[in-house]
Design an enzyme around this catalytic site. Sequence first.
Site, short mmCIF file in Angstrom:
data_model
loop_
_atom_site.label_atom_id
_atom_site.label_comp_id
_atom_site.label_asym_id
_atom_site.label_seq_id
_atom_site.Cartn_x
_atom_site.Cartn_y
_atom_site.Cartn_z
N TRP A 1 46.65 38.18 45.70
CA TRP A 1 46.03 39.00 44.66
C TRP A 1 44.62 38.44 44.44
O TRP A 1 44.47 37.23 44.29
CB TRP A 1 46.87 38.89 43.38
CG TRP A 1 46.35 39.67 42.23
CD1 TRP A 1 46.01 40.99 42.20
CD2 TRP A 1 46.15 39.17 40.89
NE1 TRP A 1 45.60 41.33 40.94
CE2 TRP A 1 45.68 40.25 40.11
CE3 TRP A 1 46.32 37.93 40.28
CZ2 TRP A 1 45.38 40.11 38.77
CZ3 TRP A 1 46.02 37.79 38.94
CH2 TRP A 1 45.56 38.87 38.20
N ASP B 1 53.87 32.78 40.14
CA ASP B 1 53.29 33.95 39.50
C ASP B 1 54.34 35.06 39.61
O ASP B 1 54.67 35.50 40.72
CB ASP B 1 51.99 34.36 40.23
CG ASP B 1 51.35 35.58 39.59
OD1 ASP B 1 51.91 36.11 38.61
OD2 ASP B 1 50.29 36.01 40.08
N LYS C 1 53.86 45.39 34.47
CA LYS C 1 54.45 46.35 35.41
C LYS C 1 55.89 46.69 35.02
O LYS C 1 56.25 47.85 34.98
CB LYS C 1 54.46 45.80 36.83
CG LYS C 1 53.27 44.96 37.19
CD LYS C 1 52.10 45.74 37.68
CE LYS C 1 50.89 44.83 37.74
NZ LYS C 1 49.75 45.38 38.39
N1 PLP Z 1 49.69 38.42 39.40
C1 PLP Z 1 49.79 39.35 40.34
C2 PLP Z 1 50.31 38.98 41.68
C3 PLP Z 1 49.41 40.67 40.07
O1 PLP Z 1 49.51 41.59 41.01
C4 PLP Z 1 48.91 40.98 38.78
C5 PLP Z 1 48.47 42.33 38.45
O2 PLP Z 1 48.13 43.14 39.25
C6 PLP Z 1 48.84 39.97 37.84
C7 PLP Z 1 49.23 38.69 38.18
C8 PLP Z 1 48.28 40.18 36.46
O3 PLP Z 1 49.01 40.93 35.64
P1 PLP Z 1 48.48 41.33 34.20
O4 PLP Z 1 47.95 42.71 34.30
O5 PLP Z 1 49.69 41.22 33.34
O6 PLP Z 1 47.42 40.38 33.80
#
Ligand code: PLP
Length: 406
Positions: free
Chosen positions: A136, A218, A254
Amino acid sequence: VFCDVQQAAPVAVFKLTQDFNNDQFPNKVNLGVGAYRTDEGKPWVLPVVKKVEKLIVHDDRLNHEYLPILGLPEFRSSSSKIVLGDDSPAIREDRVGGVQCLGGTGALKMGAEFLRRFYNGSNNTKTPVYVSAPTWENHNAVFSSAGFEDVRPYKYWDAEKRGLDLSGFLRDLESCPERSIFVLHACAHNPTGTDPSQEQWKQIAEVMMRRKLFAFFDSAYQGFASGNLDKDAWAVCYFVSMGIEMFCAQSFSKNFGLYNERVGNLTIVARDADNLKRVLSQMEKIVRTTWSNPPSQGARIVAITLNSPELFSEWKDNVKTMADRVLLMRAQLKAKLQSLGTPGTWDHITDQIGMFSFTGLNSKQVEYMVKEKHVYLMASGRINMCGLTSKNIDYVAESIHEAVTT
Ligand code: PLP
């Protein structure tokens, strides 16, 4: 005073959505955005969330007073429980704590900030932080902006076989400096949709323990990978069962569809209750100078849901509805590409899990999709499976076919 400020590059995924919104083509498709969409291509407020929101509005005991610095206690504890399991020995031993954060991103940032200040000596900006290649896109930036000067990739994806490069991954674990930090995707790896198997996780954990590497999980997609919360948390629970101390950044963006409420939790698993107490005391200091105390609405929705057996079971059904739609789109896209005779193998579309698929389209093919076909996807070839609907899937499959054969 601002004359010397340089223009920063736009954030790719938000820029893609902007380009999509500005596009007048009637059959345009957005496969870039990282959010769930219904088969009508619409955002989905989970029915259980709607129900809990009504409960909150009508609850006269609630108010808008500040929350404690570390957040809503019942949110923090129930969040840790869904990732570690109700009967987690670590929870029973009082060595698990949570920090309510602003989304998964906030949880990663809090953890990163803490590690820079206190891990491996004080303010050690030189400790290498390893993120998967690819990952990401925000992982690199979050850790560098927390002050880590050495954020490096570890081997993860084998582009040729379109699968996990386990031997490369293990090699990097073996050869990195001891006490390095490894950011691990708990499930539904973003962007590849490819996770280690349970046997492979065991091998990874063994090296990490032996070499004293810090595991920073994560967990942004619990429930999305398999539709089953426990299965998607297996790797985290396994590491804890091996006695590994860790951080786990949890996002409820999500799996609760609460993207703009910014709901996240940093679960901390420490060696013992005393260690945990001191860590949390320092976390309080970091939060106090960052957002002082977190917002309540999203955390209340999650806490009320997780703490009621009926609502919890309804939520699990809602998550399964989302996961099942993704699985259906995967199966249909693969079948359509196969029936078109599109060159290449497409099994990876159904082998990969979670919201995303790493199509294997190269940058020229992606450009063709965007410019010629108005199908928006990330430059890496990542598509959000929820952007597919029964109405647009034929068009997308034909566009992929054209991009590959032109
Ligand atoms: N970690 C990963 C792998 C993600 O894909 C995302 C969001 O796309 C996040 C963290 C962050 O999520 P948030 O929108 O809750 O900050």
